[in-house]
Design an enzyme around this catalytic site. Structure first.
Site: not given
Length: 209
Positions: A22, A24, A26, A28, A168, A196
């Site tokens: 990931g 690409n 945020g 990351g 998180s 989540y």
């Protein structure tokens, strides 16, 4: 949060290889960009080749604007371009995940850092082609599979190798329950925040030995 990086900026050797899932967008994206700016060779692993290439182009543009400052202020070696490339990876598919692993192994590269960053949050109930609740598979199971398959490569790559899971605070609001790990109930009663949070909890409490 300010506009400046809040981490040590130190030189990294070009032969230090990093995978960022990931990478690409945020957090990351920022992780991948700064590791590359400090000198490492970075592989962005994500679903969309187009988005990955667009991210890499943006990284190169940002680097061209500040590389002289990085050199003078932080004594970083400068290059014409960052050593960043992309590989296709769809974490909602074990088939895609295993293909990614095999493609990386075939490259013969070492792997020094694996950043398990990609993930989805608060998604509505959906099962993957492998029969798992999507957040569970994307956030945890497929990353677990990558770690298990690439750990032998990392063990041969040197003594300073690391695996990072991006979690998180959502993991604090749920509990570890193997019996209901893969949701099988009514879609209308699916607890998005709960599941989540569970996917994040598995990351910090259940890693391969």
């Amino acid at each position: 949060m300010g506009a400046r990086p809040s981490f040590p900026i130190v030189p990294l050797p070009r032969d230090r290889t990093v995978i960022v899932t990931g990478g690409n967008t945020g957090l990351g994206y920022e992780i991948a960009k700064w590791l590359a700016m400090m000198g490492a060779t970075v592989i962005i692993a994500c679903r969309s080749e187009q988005r990955a290439l667009q991210a890499i182009e943006r990284m190169q543009e940002e680097y061209s604007l500040i590389k002289e400052k990085l050199s003078s202020t932080h004594e970083l070696k400068t290059y014409d371009n960052l050593a960043v490339s992309q590989m296709q990876l769809d974490l909602s598919s074990f088939k895609s995940t295993l293909e990614f692993v095999e493609e990386f192994k075939k490259s013969g590269r070492n792997l020094h850092v694996l950043v398990c960053n990609a993930g989805i949050g608060m998604a509505p109930y959906e099962k993957t082609e492998d029969g798992f609740e999507k957040m569970l598979q994307v956030n945890y199971l497929s990353h677990f599979l990558i770690v298990a398959k690439l750990l032998p490569v990392m063990r041969k790559s040197g003594t300073d190798c690391r695996i990072l899971f991006m979690s998180s605070d959502a993991h604090r609001s749920c509990s570890f329950d193997l019996d209901t790990m893969n949701y099988e109930g009514n879609a209308s009663k699916f607890g998005r925040l709960d599941y989540y949070g569970r996917s994040k909890l598995y990351q910090v409490n259940w890693l391969p030995g």
